[in-house]
Scaffold this active site. Structure first.
Site, PDB file in Angstrom:
ATOM      1  N   HIS A   1     -11.224   6.996  -4.921  1.00 53.53           N
ATOM      2  CA  HIS A   1     -11.251   6.384  -6.262  1.00 53.53           C
ATOM      3  C   HIS A   1     -11.992   7.357  -7.185  1.00 53.53           C
ATOM      4  O   HIS A   1     -12.868   8.103  -6.735  1.00 53.53           O
ATOM      5  CB  HIS A   1     -12.018   5.058  -6.157  1.00 53.53           C
ATOM      6  CG  HIS A   1     -12.016   4.212  -7.371  1.00 53.53           C
ATOM      7  ND1 HIS A   1     -12.880   4.411  -8.422  1.00 53.53           N
ATOM      8  CD2 HIS A   1     -11.280   3.127  -7.705  1.00 53.53           C
ATOM      9  CE1 HIS A   1     -12.665   3.489  -9.352  1.00 53.53           C
ATOM     10  NE2 HIS A   1     -11.701   2.692  -8.941  1.00 53.53           N
TER      11      HIS A   1
ATOM     12  N   GLN B   1     -13.585  -1.644  -1.118  1.00 47.65           N
ATOM     13  CA  GLN B   1     -12.409  -2.409  -0.657  1.00 47.65           C
ATOM     14  C   GLN B   1     -12.539  -2.809   0.808  1.00 47.65           C
ATOM     15  O   GLN B   1     -11.614  -3.412   1.358  1.00 47.65           O
ATOM     16  CB  GLN B   1     -11.125  -1.583  -0.841  1.00 47.65           C
ATOM     17  CG  GLN B   1     -10.835  -1.169  -2.260  1.00 47.65           C
ATOM     18  CD  GLN B   1     -10.498  -2.354  -3.163  1.00 47.65           C
ATOM     19  OE1 GLN B   1     -10.188  -3.452  -2.708  1.00 47.65           O
ATOM     20  NE2 GLN B   1     -10.592  -2.151  -4.466  1.00 47.65           N
TER      21      GLN B   1
ATOM     22  N   LYS C   1     -15.708  -7.707  -6.094  1.00 46.01           N
ATOM     23  CA  LYS C   1     -14.518  -7.587  -5.240  1.00 46.01           C
ATOM     24  C   LYS C   1     -14.634  -8.472  -4.006  1.00 46.01           C
ATOM     25  O   LYS C   1     -13.719  -8.550  -3.195  1.00 46.01           O
ATOM     26  CB  LYS C   1     -14.312  -6.129  -4.842  1.00 46.01           C
ATOM     27  CG  LYS C   1     -14.016  -5.240  -6.058  1.00 46.01           C
ATOM     28  CD  LYS C   1     -13.512  -3.901  -5.678  1.00 46.01           C
ATOM     29  CE  LYS C   1     -13.572  -2.905  -6.825  1.00 46.01           C
ATOM     30  NZ  LYS C   1     -12.434  -3.011  -7.740  1.00 46.01           N
TER      31      LYS C   1
ATOM     32  N   CYS D   1      -7.041   4.118 -10.748  1.00 47.65           N
ATOM     33  CA  CYS D   1      -8.226   5.000 -10.789  1.00 47.65           C
ATOM     34  C   CYS D   1      -8.228   5.938  -9.587  1.00 47.65           C
ATOM     35  O   CYS D   1      -9.281   6.198  -8.981  1.00 47.65           O
ATOM     36  CB  CYS D   1      -9.529   4.198 -10.836  1.00 47.65           C
ATOM     37  SG  CYS D   1      -9.733   3.300 -12.355  1.00 47.65           S
TER      38      CYS D   1
HETATM   39  C1  LIG Z   1     -12.340   2.162  -3.443  1.00 48.79           C
HETATM   40  C2  LIG Z   1     -13.080   1.877  -4.712  1.00 48.79           C
HETATM   41  N1  LIG Z   1     -14.204   2.549  -4.987  1.00 48.79           N
HETATM   42  C3  LIG Z   1     -14.911   2.323  -6.095  1.00 48.79           C
HETATM   43  C4  LIG Z   1     -14.511   1.392  -7.010  1.00 48.79           C
HETATM   44  C5  LIG Z   1     -15.337   1.175  -8.249  1.00 48.79           C
HETATM   45  O1  LIG Z   1     -15.886  -0.102  -8.214  1.00 48.79           O
HETATM   46  P1  LIG Z   1     -16.697  -0.657  -9.470  1.00 48.79           P
HETATM   47  O2  LIG Z   1     -15.810  -0.450 -10.647  1.00 48.79           O
HETATM   48  O3  LIG Z   1     -16.915  -2.103  -9.133  1.00 48.79           O
HETATM   49  O4  LIG Z   1     -17.950   0.119  -9.560  1.00 48.79           O
HETATM   50  C6  LIG Z   1     -13.341   0.676  -6.796  1.00 48.79           C
HETATM   51  C7  LIG Z   1     -12.838  -0.281  -7.791  1.00 48.79           C
HETATM   52  O5  LIG Z   1     -11.651  -0.519  -7.887  1.00 48.79           O
HETATM   53  C8  LIG Z   1     -12.614   0.913  -5.602  1.00 48.79           C
HETATM   54  O6  LIG Z   1     -11.496   0.249  -5.336  1.00 48.79           O
END
Ligand SMILES: Cc1ncc(COP(=O)(O)O)c(C=O)c1O
Length: 417
Positions: free
Chosen positions: A134, A214, A237, A375
């Site tokens: 991500h 996730q 999440k 993302c």
């Molecule tokens: C695998 C992964 N890492 C990091 C994030 C970032 O999470 P947050 O926006 O809650 O900080 C996400 C969010 O979709 C994600 O799916």
């Protein structure tokens, strides 16, 4: 869970309609159709217990933590610190002092980059991440590498969306200062063999940060068993509020780390000549924290524990298998990601139809999916697409919702001919 009979029993005991009754937002219509919420990898809906916990804080206990002698402040502090213990148990940490509350996964990664890796990273050193990260596990490292004259190295993945482990091992070397690896990919659903990858990194003396955003909603996670150095996740999440998450760090690392931000609560004493910093985790929690978020997160964790993580995992696994089969029956669909082990997310493209058009037609049928790059633009590029449609499943999704997704995709086909 290897015994299939055990899985069947757990699934039989799982009453999805009873679970759905706990989630007020699920019982609404969208565009005149019952809502089918399949965007759980972006964020989950919240059970009544979480909504009540947050409201209860504001109605009864609203006060600042750690500072007051009065009763409301004591109650807020107990709620906040009990939440830390709940998180600790949830991810199998040994010590509540290893749990730092953050805004979420993104902040956890930035905190580790800034307070743990920055002081260790010199010119020519390397940070190792995978091709399926991500953006939040790419950009903080890019910024840091640029600042320190270090290099970002990327572990390649194969056409199924699995890490190429031989390449991973080849990339580890004496210049590698950290490995940052996603536990479950949000874009592909791949469950990475993080335990094995951590052991390999440790054999080279390299610490590992695991992005569990996730993973925590779908798998039982035990940070001691994994032996990871850092583990990060987001509350929203896993059925908790937005704006709260947790960073787990091995105590010996946290004790050595420099503060992330300066302010109240992260100090023991302050004078104009100098400041003595507080112990971890408070050293990394400058300012008034997200008290109601932590309390809401603990309530979400308690909710998940009451339902049972094995039962949730078995239910979701079955949904993913059935949804994959249903989607593949529709002509012109190509899965993006067919890794050996997957959780929750089903990513696909449809011949000649843009994912945003698919998402829009599905929305008109009440089906909420995500269409875009999730993302994770580098992994999109790896598969030669700019975007996918992603349906992602949670504990409250049902067979009839999979049927609604499939029917919606048939409609997309009809509209586009
Ligand atoms: C695998 C992964 N890492 C990091 C994030 C970032 O999470 P947050 O926006 O809650 O900080 C996400 C969010 O979709 C994600 O799916």
């Amino acid at each position: 869970m290897s015994n299939p009979h055990a899985v069947a029993e757990v699934v039989d005991a799982f009453d999805v309609e009873r679970v759905r009754a706990d989630f007020p937002a699920l019982h609404q219509e969208v565009n005149g159709k019952p809502l089918v919420y399949l965007d759980n990898a972006a964020t989950t809906q919240k059970p009544r217990a979480v909504i009540d916990a947050v409201r209860g804080f504001y109605e009864r206990d609203c006060s600042n933590v750690h500072r007051g002698v009065h009763l409301l402040s004591q109650r807020a502090t107990v709620g906040f610190e009990t939440a830390r213990t709940t998180v600790k148990k949830f991810i199998g940490a040994a010590d509540s002092r290893s749990i730092v509350f953050t805004r979420g996964t993104t902040e956890g990664i930035n905190l580790v980059a800034s307070s743990f890796v920055r002081p260790r990273l010199g010119e020519g050193d390397e940070v190792l991440i995978s091709a399926m990260e991500h953006h939040s596990n790419i950009v903080p490292w890019q910024l840091l590498c640029e600042e320190r004259g270090a290099h970002l190295r990327v572990i390649p993945i194969d056409d199924d969306g699995d890490i190429i482990l031989a390449e991973y091992e080849r990339l580890l070397n004496e210049r590698t200062k950290i490995v940052g690896i996603v536990h479950v990919s949000n874009a592909l659903g791949t469950v990475n063999p993080v335990r094995e990858m951590i052991a390999t990194a440790h054999a080279h003396g390299v610490p590992v940060l695991v992005d569990g955003a996730q993973a925590v909603p779908h798998l039982a996670v035990d940070v001691q068993e994994l032996d990871c150095d850092f583990y990060v996740f987001s509350g929203h999440k896993v059925y908790g509020p937005t704006g709260i998450g947790a960073l787990y760090g091995k105590r010996e690392h946290l004790l050595e780390m420099v503060p992330y931000q300066g302010g109240g609560d992260m100090i023991l004493s302050v004078s104009f000549e100098g400041t003595t910093f507080n112990e971890p985790p408070h050293r990394f929690e400058a300012g008034t924290p997200n008290i109601e978020g932590a309390i809401g997160l603990a309530s979400a964790i308690n909710y998940v524990n009451r339902i049972g993580r094995d039962a949730i995992a078995a239910h979701e696994r079955r949904l993913l298998v059935d949804a994959t089969a249903a989607v593949l029956e529709i002509p012109g669909i190509r899965l993006i990601g067919s890794a050996r082990e997957r959780a929750s997310a089903l990513s696909f493209v449809m011949d000649g139809i843009h994912p945003h058009d698919i998402g829009t037609i599905l929305d008109s049928e009440g089906v909420a999916v995500r269409a875009g790059h999730h993302c994770a633009q580098p992994v999109m590029k790896r598969f030669g697409v700019s975007a996918t449609v992603r349906a992602s499943f949670a504990l409250y999704n049902t067979d009839s919702e999979i049927a609604a997704l499939a029917a919606g995709l048939v409609k997309v086909r009809e509209v586009f001919g």
